[in-house]
Design an enzyme around this catalytic site. Structure first.
Site, PDB file in Angstrom:
ATOM      1  N   CYS A   1      45.599 -66.456  10.292  1.00 41.41           N
ATOM      2  CA  CYS A   1      46.648 -65.327  10.998  1.00 41.41           C
ATOM      3  C   CYS A   1      46.694 -66.030  12.273  1.00 41.41           C
ATOM      4  O   CYS A   1      46.575 -67.023  12.576  1.00 41.41           O
ATOM      5  CB  CYS A   1      46.105 -64.123  10.949  1.00 41.41           C
TER       6      CYS A   1
ATOM      7  N   ASN B   1      43.010 -64.300  14.708  1.00 37.93           N
ATOM      8  CA  ASN B   1      41.766 -64.586  13.961  1.00 37.93           C
ATOM      9  C   ASN B   1      40.819 -63.439  14.280  1.00 37.93           C
ATOM     10  O   ASN B   1      39.560 -63.480  14.211  1.00 37.93           O
ATOM     11  CB  ASN B   1      41.090 -65.848  14.065  1.00 37.93           C
TER      12      ASN B   1
ATOM     13  N   CYS C   1      42.097 -59.767  13.379  1.00 40.57           N
ATOM     14  CA  CYS C   1      42.240 -58.591  12.742  1.00 40.57           C
ATOM     15  C   CYS C   1      42.700 -59.104  11.117  1.00 40.57           C
ATOM     16  O   CYS C   1      41.860 -58.696  10.196  1.00 40.57           O
ATOM     17  CB  CYS C   1      43.941 -58.141  12.975  1.00 40.57           C
ATOM     18  N   ARG C   2      43.945 -59.629  10.597  1.00 41.12           N
ATOM     19  CA  ARG C   2      44.152 -59.880   9.291  1.00 41.12           C
ATOM     20  C   ARG C   2      43.275 -61.018   8.625  1.00 41.12           C
ATOM     21  O   ARG C   2      42.668 -60.646   7.452  1.00 41.12           O
ATOM     22  CB  ARG C   2      45.637 -60.402   9.101  1.00 41.12           C
ATOM     23  N   SER C   3      43.030 -62.218   9.421  1.00 51.52           N
ATOM     24  CA  SER C   3      42.178 -63.282   8.282  1.00 51.52           C
ATOM     25  C   SER C   3      40.665 -63.000   8.497  1.00 51.52           C
ATOM     26  O   SER C   3      39.918 -63.180   7.444  1.00 51.52           O
ATOM     27  CB  SER C   3      42.544 -64.514   9.057  1.00 51.52           C
TER      28      SER C   3
ATOM     29  N   ASP D   1      51.383 -57.901  10.834  1.00 54.37           N
ATOM     30  CA  ASP D   1      50.635 -58.035  12.017  1.00 54.37           C
ATOM     31  C   ASP D   1      50.278 -56.502  12.407  1.00 54.37           C
ATOM     32  O   ASP D   1      51.086 -55.841  12.753  1.00 54.37           O
ATOM     33  CB  ASP D   1      51.155 -58.706  13.082  1.00 54.37           C
TER      34      ASP D   1
HETATM   35  P1  4NP Z   1      45.775 -61.054  13.794  1.00 53.44           P
HETATM   36  O1  4NP Z   1      46.372 -60.109  14.815  1.00 53.44           O
HETATM   37  O2  4NP Z   1      46.764 -62.369  13.908  1.00 53.44           O
HETATM   38  O3  4NP Z   1      46.058 -60.450  12.399  1.00 53.44           O
HETATM   39  O4  4NP Z   1      44.339 -61.357  14.185  1.00 53.44           O
HETATM   40  C1  4NP Z   1      46.637 -60.253  15.998  1.00 53.44           C
HETATM   41  C2  4NP Z   1      45.541 -60.468  17.067  1.00 53.44           C
HETATM   42  C3  4NP Z   1      45.749 -60.568  18.411  1.00 53.44           C
HETATM   43  C4  4NP Z   1      47.093 -60.943  18.834  1.00 53.44           C
HETATM   44  C5  4NP Z   1      48.145 -61.020  18.044  1.00 53.44           C
HETATM   45  C6  4NP Z   1      48.156 -60.677  16.463  1.00 53.44           C
HETATM   46  N1  4NP Z   1      47.200 -61.290  20.201  1.00 53.44           N
HETATM   47  O5  4NP Z   1      48.439 -61.406  20.610  1.00 53.44           O
HETATM   48  O6  4NP Z   1      46.412 -61.335  21.015  1.00 53.44           O
END
Ligand code: 4NP
Length: 162
Positions: free
Chosen positions: A11, A14, A16-18, A129
């Site tokens: 994702c 790294n 939240c989703r993954s 997201d």
């Molecule tokens: P993820 O979510 O891609 O599911 O881990 C996010 C976590 C952090 C950020 C964006 C999406 N960020 O912009 O810091």
């Protein structure tokens, strides 16, 4: 013992989703006939959270469903991952674009795609997201992953005849 199948979920951050996907897939594969035959890892295309544990909302949501991801640490996707994994499954299209942009793809072993598409999940093909959202968004992500997990196990068993 056959070679392990190596699966990487990607994702953006790294956190939240993954990592949620890594936890869910590890649990479901472990309870399937593929137990012990698949290595699951996750990475983010961005580097903002490298070394950090998953977002506390992701940890809480996974825990609520019996999956412990608190020990995971974020890392950034890199070119070597194209060689080190068999499958690179991305949360959304922008992750997939970024993964394919990271050279060198020449001689790459990994095949990349969208996780939900790969799992042949009906309906949505991107995992939205949840980072700027709330508990409902994290629950939605968990439900998508939970629904996709059976499809992933079935696809792997078909691909490898295991
Ligand atoms: P993820 O979510 O891609 O599911 O881990 C996010 C976590 C952090 C950020 C964006 C999406 N960020 O912009 O810091």
């Amino acid at each position: 013992m056959a070679e392990p199948i190596r699966l990487l979920v990607v994702c953006l951050g790294n956190i939240c989703r993954s990592p949620m996907a890594e936890g869910v897939l590890r649990a479901r594969i472990g309870a399937s006939p593929l137990a012990g035959q698949v290595e699951v890892d996750s990475a983010g295309t961005g580097d903002w959270h490298v070394g950090q544990p998953p977002d506390r909302r992701a940890i809480a949501k996974a825990r609520e469903h019996g999956v412990d991801i608190a020990g995971l640490r974020a890392r950034q996707f890199g070119a070597a991952d194209h060689h080190d994994f068999d499958w690179v499954l991305c949360a959304d299209r922008s992750n997939l674009r970024d993964v394919r942009r990271v050279a060198p793809v020449e001689g790459a072993r990994a095949r990349s795609g969208l996780l939900l598409e790969w799992a042949a999940l009906e309906g949505e093909d991107e995992i939205p997201d949840p980072y700027t959202g709330g508990a409902a968004q994290f629950e939605h992500v968990f439900q998508l992953l939970d629904a996709a997990a059976d499809g992933i196990v079935a696809r792997l068993r078909r691909e490898y005849r295991r």
